[in-house]
Design an enzyme around this catalytic site. Structure first.
Site, PDB file in Angstrom:
ATOM      1  N   HIS A 258      49.653 -21.724   3.737  1.00  0.00           N
ATOM      2  CA  HIS A 258      49.199 -21.453   5.099  1.00  0.00           C
ATOM      3  C   HIS A 258      48.729 -19.997   5.154  1.00  0.00           C
ATOM      4  O   HIS A 258      49.191 -19.153   4.386  1.00  0.00           O
ATOM      5  CB  HIS A 258      50.326 -21.701   6.098  1.00  0.00           C
ATOM      6  CG  HIS A 258      50.591 -23.150   6.337  1.00  0.00           C
ATOM      7  ND1 HIS A 258      50.825 -23.678   7.591  1.00  0.00           N
ATOM      8  CD2 HIS A 258      50.655 -24.206   5.493  1.00  0.00           C
ATOM      9  CE1 HIS A 258      51.024 -24.981   7.511  1.00  0.00           C
ATOM     10  NE2 HIS A 258      50.931 -25.329   6.240  1.00  0.00           N
TER      11      HIS A 258
ATOM     12  N   CYS B 246      52.464 -26.834  11.628  1.00  0.00           N
ATOM     13  CA  CYS B 246      53.651 -27.665  11.433  1.00  0.00           C
ATOM     14  C   CYS B 246      54.359 -27.817  12.769  1.00  0.00           C
ATOM     15  O   CYS B 246      54.775 -26.815  13.356  1.00  0.00           O
ATOM     16  CB  CYS B 246      54.609 -27.049  10.407  1.00  0.00           C
ATOM     17  SG  CYS B 246      56.112 -28.021  10.194  1.00  0.00           S
TER      18      CYS B 246
ATOM     19  N   HIS C 262      50.298 -25.519  -1.592  1.00  0.00           N
ATOM     20  CA  HIS C 262      49.921 -25.788  -0.199  1.00  0.00           C
ATOM     21  C   HIS C 262      50.226 -24.531   0.608  1.00  0.00           C
ATOM     22  O   HIS C 262      51.362 -24.308   1.039  1.00  0.00           O
ATOM     23  CB  HIS C 262      50.733 -26.983   0.307  1.00  0.00           C
ATOM     24  CG  HIS C 262      50.387 -27.425   1.694  1.00  0.00           C
ATOM     25  ND1 HIS C 262      49.873 -28.677   1.960  1.00  0.00           N
ATOM     26  CD2 HIS C 262      50.478 -26.806   2.900  1.00  0.00           C
ATOM     27  CE1 HIS C 262      49.674 -28.814   3.257  1.00  0.00           C
ATOM     28  NE2 HIS C 262      50.042 -27.678   3.853  1.00  0.00           N
TER      29      HIS C 262
ATOM     30  N   ARG D 273      45.283 -35.713   8.168  1.00  0.00           N
ATOM     31  CA  ARG D 273      46.688 -36.015   8.451  1.00  0.00           C
ATOM     32  C   ARG D 273      47.418 -34.762   8.940  1.00  0.00           C
ATOM     33  O   ARG D 273      47.787 -34.659  10.103  1.00  0.00           O
ATOM     34  CB  ARG D 273      47.364 -36.580   7.191  1.00  0.00           C
ATOM     35  CG  ARG D 273      48.736 -37.240   7.462  1.00  0.00           C
ATOM     36  CD  ARG D 273      49.895 -36.282   7.504  1.00  0.00           C
ATOM     37  NE  ARG D 273      50.068 -35.515   6.278  1.00  0.00           N
ATOM     38  CZ  ARG D 273      50.931 -34.506   6.174  1.00  0.00           C
ATOM     39  NH1 ARG D 273      51.690 -34.138   7.214  1.00  0.00           N
ATOM     40  NH2 ARG D 273      51.034 -33.820   5.046  1.00  0.00           N
ATOM     41  N   ASP D 274      47.553 -33.776   8.087  1.00  0.00           N
ATOM     42  CA  ASP D 274      48.296 -32.566   8.425  1.00  0.00           C
ATOM     43  C   ASP D 274      47.603 -31.790   9.540  1.00  0.00           C
ATOM     44  O   ASP D 274      48.255 -31.160  10.373  1.00  0.00           O
ATOM     45  CB  ASP D 274      48.428 -31.697   7.173  1.00  0.00           C
ATOM     46  CG  ASP D 274      49.412 -30.561   7.338  1.00  0.00           C
ATOM     47  OD1 ASP D 274      50.116 -30.512   8.349  1.00  0.00           O
ATOM     48  OD2 ASP D 274      49.464 -29.700   6.447  1.00  0.00           O
TER      49      ASP D 274
ATOM     50  N   ASN E  98      46.556 -24.251   8.099  1.00  0.00           N
ATOM     51  CA  ASN E  98      46.429 -24.387   6.656  1.00  0.00           C
ATOM     52  C   ASN E  98      45.262 -23.563   6.123  1.00  0.00           C
ATOM     53  O   ASN E  98      44.353 -23.179   6.872  1.00  0.00           O
ATOM     54  CB  ASN E  98      46.153 -25.861   6.307  1.00  0.00           C
ATOM     55  CG  ASN E  98      47.337 -26.756   6.562  1.00  0.00           C
ATOM     56  OD1 ASN E  98      48.376 -26.616   5.951  1.00  0.00           O
ATOM     57  ND2 ASN E  98      47.179 -27.695   7.482  1.00  0.00           N
TER      58      ASN E  98
END
Length: 320
Positions: A229, A260, A227, A29-30, A269
């Site tokens: 990065h 993002c 989460h 997804r991300d 990520n």
């Protein structure tokens, strides 16, 4: 202490760390939502299947955001049924959370039988405006009925909170501001929170300060995930700091995919392989087969037409 197997580090446990960590995989997804070219639905589905086969028990599948805003995930209705009933190699049902921005997105997810959803909030006004075209408080108000309806339907709700450490427009983010929004998300009914370092500027001391402040406000560490990065190469150091504070849920993206779309300084990520390598070396159980995971990221890199940015994927691939 154990000796390493083929392609695995020596396991040397350290005091004060959890015995097991749940990796919340966000690559499907991300990661894929940031691709310039749309990945075919069947390739996405196979990606999710391979991640599950590698032992990941939580794989974020897709997003029910309007296709106008995230065209890369416009096939959510087609994709989700293809992976909905996945099981891990041990026979455990694989959790497949989906992102829902509003009640319409929730309707779409519930209609397909989703049992886990996530909402996406911001700790800063600038990012709330850029991402949701709302103030922080307006966004929270929008999420309240989403969370309430999801909970009433027996659906698990995750609250993402972006810009927890720094914002490209506002700079460093005060800890108390992050704590306030975290408390609001939990109070409206979110089951867990993911603390996002969206532009990768966090450092271990900052991570510790935020987790200490959250504990002081009665936020249970069991409800928190992190989460990170890797913009400045700090993601693993920050993860270790979080583990030392009792966090046992870590978000990561297979092959280091993602960033993002609304924060141009947000690079990839934390790579799931790099995370699993470190956790394995610390003797922390994840249930993930690093060889299968690395092969999966290599397979996806082939479909994307570029090498994986994960250092572990590259190192293990060179050993073959």
């Amino acid at each position: 202490m154990t000796t390493p197997g083929l392609g695995l580090p020596m396991a040397v446990p350290a005091e004060g760390l959890p015995a097991r960590v749940r990796v919340h995989e966000v690559g499907a997804r991300d990661g894929l939502q940031n691709e310039k070219e749309v990945v075919p639905t069947e390739v996405k589905a196979e990606f999710v299947r391979r991640l599950a086969a590698a032992g990941l028990t939580t794989v974020e599948a897709t997003s029910f955001v309007h296709p106008k805003w995230v065209p890369q995930l416009a096939d959510a209705e087609e994709l989700f049924p293809l992976v909905r009933d996945l099981r891990s190699p041990s026979g455990q049902a694989v959790h497949l959370p989906v992102l829902v921005p509003n009640e319409r997105g929730l309707d779409r997810a519930l209609a397909l039988g989703a049992t886990r959803v996530a909402v996406f909030a911001s700790a800063t006004e600038s990012f709330a405006k850029a991402n949701l075209n709302r103030t922080v408080d307006e966004a929270l108000a929008m999420f309240e009925p989403v969370v309430a309806r999801a909970r009433a339907a027996g659906v698990h709700v995750r609250g993402y909170l972006s810009m927890c450490f720094g914002d490209p427009w506002e700079g460093p983010v005060p800890v108390d501001r992050v704590v306030r929004v975290c408390r609001a998300l939990l109070d409206m009914g979110c089951d867990e929170l993911s603390l996002g370092d969206t532009i990768g500027v966090a450092t271990p001391g900052h991570v510790g300060a935020l987790l200490t402040a959250l504990a002081g406000e009665g936020v249970p560490v069991s409800a928190l995930g992190v989460h990170f990065h890797d913009t400045y190469g700090q993601a693993l150091a920050n993860t270790l700091a979080a583990l030392r504070h009792g966090v046992t849920t870590v978000d990561a993206s297979a092959g280091g995919l993602g960033g993002c779309p609304y924060a141009k300084s947000a690079t990839g990520n934390l790579a799931t392989e790099d995370l699993v390598w470190m956790l394995t070396g610390l003797g922390i159980d994840t249930g993930i087969d690093l060889g299968l995971l690395t092969a999966t990221s290599g397979w996806m890199a082939g479909h994307l037409g570029r090498p994986s940015p994960s250092r572990t994927v590259r190192a293990l691939s060179h050993k073959e």
